[in-house]
Scaffold this motif. Structure first.
Motif, PDB file in Angstrom:
ATOM      1  N   ALA A 181       0.822  -0.862   0.177  1.00  0.00           N
ATOM      2  CA  ALA A 181      -0.418  -0.151  -0.058  1.00  0.00           C
ATOM      3  C   ALA A 181       0.729   1.481  -0.077  1.00  0.00           C
ATOM      4  O   ALA A 181       0.274   2.979  -0.721  1.00  0.00           O
ATOM      5  N   LEU A 182       2.116   1.269   0.496  1.00  0.00           N
ATOM      6  CA  LEU A 182       2.501   2.642   0.946  1.00  0.00           C
ATOM      7  C   LEU A 182       3.684   2.472  -0.861  1.00  0.00           C
ATOM      8  O   LEU A 182       3.568   4.194  -0.826  1.00  0.00           O
ATOM      9  N   ARG A 183       3.945   2.060  -1.146  1.00  0.00           N
ATOM     10  CA  ARG A 183       5.075   1.860  -2.249  1.00  0.00           C
ATOM     11  C   ARG A 183       3.391   2.680  -3.078  1.00  0.00           C
ATOM     12  O   ARG A 183       4.535   3.551  -4.133  1.00  0.00           O
ATOM     13  N   SER A 184       2.908   1.664  -3.586  1.00  0.00           N
ATOM     14  CA  SER A 184       1.813   2.424  -4.287  1.00  0.00           C
ATOM     15  C   SER A 184       1.207   3.787  -4.053  1.00  0.00           C
ATOM     16  O   SER A 184       1.129   3.784  -5.513  1.00  0.00           O
ATOM     17  N   VAL A 185       1.358   4.020  -3.021  1.00  0.00           N
ATOM     18  CA  VAL A 185       0.654   5.353  -3.005  1.00  0.00           C
ATOM     19  C   VAL A 185       1.601   6.695  -3.731  1.00  0.00           C
ATOM     20  O   VAL A 185       1.713   7.235  -4.417  1.00  0.00           O
ATOM     21  N   GLY A 186       3.338   6.298  -3.317  1.00  0.00           N
ATOM     22  CA  GLY A 186       4.411   6.881  -3.023  1.00  0.00           C
ATOM     23  C   GLY A 186       4.662   6.769  -4.841  1.00  0.00           C
ATOM     24  O   GLY A 186       4.630   7.518  -5.460  1.00  0.00           O
ATOM     25  N   LEU A 187       4.342   5.266  -5.538  1.00  0.00           N
ATOM     26  CA  LEU A 187       4.723   5.830  -6.592  1.00  0.00           C
ATOM     27  C   LEU A 187       3.789   6.354  -8.353  1.00  0.00           C
ATOM     28  O   LEU A 187       3.638   6.401  -8.840  1.00  0.00           O
ATOM     29  N   ASP A 188       2.405   6.184  -7.339  1.00  0.00           N
ATOM     30  CA  ASP A 188       1.386   7.095  -7.902  1.00  0.00           C
ATOM     31  C   ASP A 188       1.566   8.946  -8.036  1.00  0.00           C
ATOM     32  O   ASP A 188       1.136   8.799  -8.722  1.00  0.00           O
TER      33      ASP A 188
END
Length: 591
Positions: free
Chosen positions: A565-572
């Motif tokens: 969840a954390l890395r996905s938010v950062g990538l977006d």
């Protein structure tokens, strides 16, 4: 006492005027051709040399301020092998303002030369003259000895020969494998090597600067200006394109085979040799042992020079020894430089693929799976290079499959979720794998084909599948007395960012610049103080890049929900900020 010949008092005055200690003065002249044979002297060279059968060659250096010799002075110095006495030095001191006793000691140190054409280049000056030799090692001592004939080692040799300041250095290169196939490479249009590299604009510019890129086969180079990267668990995406580079529209990278680069470098060195700036190449020759030099040459101390014993029975001596010899570097071991890091527990599987058709989109694709990233990089004529980082067990399984089954699993790895993939990994029959994939792929939206996923793989080139262990290593230092490391000998990293070869090219560019400045200043190119500038400039740059790549590998090799969840938010978020993507691309491409 060291003896050398003089023809006139003015010659000796000029020679004494230019005398410096060994560490700060003289460099060998490079005229040895590949294979170790010296070229025949030209008529003009014979005139300059005045070679005498009973003694060493005669210095012919003229100094503009030296008075013309009288007849009596010529008579005094008519003996070509006259010993230089303290009285001679006292007479010289009257015009050079040098202490005669110190001058005598200095003369012993600086009139040491080893060169195939009996000439010595004085760093920082434009004069060249004939200097005496110590024949015992005249063919075996070099200014620079490069161990490793890969892209980094050959690039360093080419770079030294491309610079007018370092072209006169005597250079040797030792390679354990034969370079014959690379030198005579005649590319087949239907076959591509599975050893390919992504060349950044910075690396390409450097190769252009030294005159190598023009020797590259352009039809074997594929540029790309767009890259899709996404999370294999959450589906979050980021897209890079040439818009984020300056100047706008510049290609992000250039894909080509390593052998294309090696061929270009060898072609350049061959062309350079034709103009007199040659490199001695010992290919198909392994390094047996590296030790401090035990040769004693009267008052000249060579104990700090590395001595390299080779499998052909020869030994060479190096003013500067370069380790371009890979992860298990013998040069690094000799220097006692510590290398730290860890293994990733993954293997990199590579293969050469043919796509369903040539869409000419010039797009690179990369998906991060929990077992490791899989990347598909465009190559010329509708082909592509696969780099699949995964577990050793799965890598062995993929290599054992039939070509049809392998291609199906590659297509699945870019499209299906991990549950489906783990099921397909347990299948062995090609028809079974194909049927299972087609059924699952049919559930995906048709518009995603070519937009969110790459074109399908149609074939895998026979014999192109191979794998190798992945690791991260970084040396505490890149230099030691008379030793410097470049490329994988100094650092190695995960292939997910395609930076391995480019970091090595950056090392070579910086080291070449440092050596060039040292020669201009008249410094000893093997002095650790000189080499520290190279390490100080490259270590921080490489350390940052290695750290970022290592953290990305660890961040994406997990399917833990909070981290996903954390890395996905950062990538977006990053994907929505063009200025951040521009900064990332500038760092990655070196522009």
């Amino acid at each position: 006492m060291i003896r050398f010949a003089v023809t006139s008092r003015s010659c000796f005055r000029a020679a004494a005027k230019h005398c410096r200690p060994l560490r700060s003065g003289c460099y060998f002249s490079s005229t040895i051709c590949a294979g170790g044979k010296a070229p025949e002297p030209t008529e003009s060279e014979d005139i300059v040399r005045h070679t005498h059968s009973e003694g060493p060659p005669t210095p012919e250096i003229d100094h503009p301020n030296a008075p013309k010799p009288t007849e009596s002075e010529d008579a005094v110095h008519s003996d070509r092998n006259a010993e230089v006495t303290l009285d001679d030095l006292k007479r010289v001191s009257k015009t050079t303002d040098l202490d005669p006793t110190k001058l005598k000691d200095q003369t012993k140190a600086s009139y040491f030369g080893v060169a195939s054409n009996d000439s010595l280049h004085v760093a920082g000056g434009s004069k060249k003259g004939v200097r005496p030799l110590f024949s015992r090692i005249q063919n075996d001592a070099y200014d620079v000895v490069i161990v490793g004939g890969g892209v980094s080692g050959l690039t360093l040799a080419a770079s030294l020969k491309a610079s007018p300041h370092t072209s006169a250095l005597k250079v040797a290169l030792i390679e354990g494998m034969s370079l014959e196939s690379a030198a005579r490479w005649d590319p087949s249009p239907d076959q591509l090597s599975n050893r390919v590299s992504s060349i950044t604009p910075a690396s390409k510019s450097f190769l252009e600067k030294i005159g190598v890129w023009e020797h590259v086969y352009p039809e074997r180079v594929q540029e790309y200006d767009n890259m899709h990267v996404w999370d294999g668990v959450s589906g979050s995406r980021i897209q890079f394109d040439s818009f984020h580079l300056h100047p706008v529209g510049q290609s992000m990278a250039y894909m080509t085979e390593n052998i294309n680069l090696q061929h270009a470098l060898l072609s350049y060195l061959s062309e350079s040799a034709a103009t007199g700036n040659s490199v001695t190449i010992f290919d198909n020759t392994k390094v047996e042992e590296i030790t401090p030099t035990s040769v004693a040459l009267e008052d000249v101390d060579l104990s700090s020079w590395p001595s390299v014993r080779m499998s052909n029975g020869s030994t060479v001596y190096a003013r500067l020894l370069i380790g371009a010899d890979g992860v298990n570097s013998p040069v690094r071991s000799y220097a006692g430089i510590e290398s730290r890091g860890w293994d990733y527990g993954q293997h990199g599987l590579v293969a050469t693929l043919t796509m369903e058709w040539n869409d000419r989109q010039n797009v690179a694709w990369q998906r991060f799976l929990p077992t490791g990233p899989i990347a598909l990089l465009p190559m010329p004529d509708g082909k592509a290079s696969l780099v699949w980082s995964t577990t050793p067990k799965l890598a062995a399984h993929l290599k054992s499959l039939s070509p049809e089954a392998f291609c199906t699993l590659v297509n699945a790895a870019f499209r299906l979720d991990m549950t489906d993939l783990n099921y397909l990994y347990t299948r062995f029959n090609a028809e079974d794998i194909s049927a299972e994939f087609e059924w699952r792929d049919g559930l995906l939206p048709m518009e995603d084909e070519g937009a969110k996923f790459p074109l399908r793989v149609a074939e895998v080139q026979e014999g192109s599948r191979a794998s190798f262990p992945l690791r991260m290593r970084h040396c505490d230092s890149y230099v030691a007395p008379r030793v410097a490391l470049v490329g994988d000998a100094a650092h190695s990293t995960h292939p997910l960012a395609g930076q391995g070869l480019n970091l090595g090219q950056g090392d070579v560019a910086t080291l070449s610049s440092v050596l060039e400045k040292a020669v201009v200043r008249g410094a000893d190119i093997g002095d650790e103080v000189v080499l520290q500038e190279y390490w100080a400039e490259r270590y921080p740059v490489n350390h940052v890049m290695l750290g970022v790549i290592d953290k990305l590998q660890k961040l994406y090799c997990t399917d833990a929900a909070p981290i996903v969840a954390l890395r996905s938010v950062g990538l977006d978020v990053v994907n929505s900020l063009d200025w951040v993507k521009t900064m990332i691309m500038k760092q990655a491409t070196g522009v």
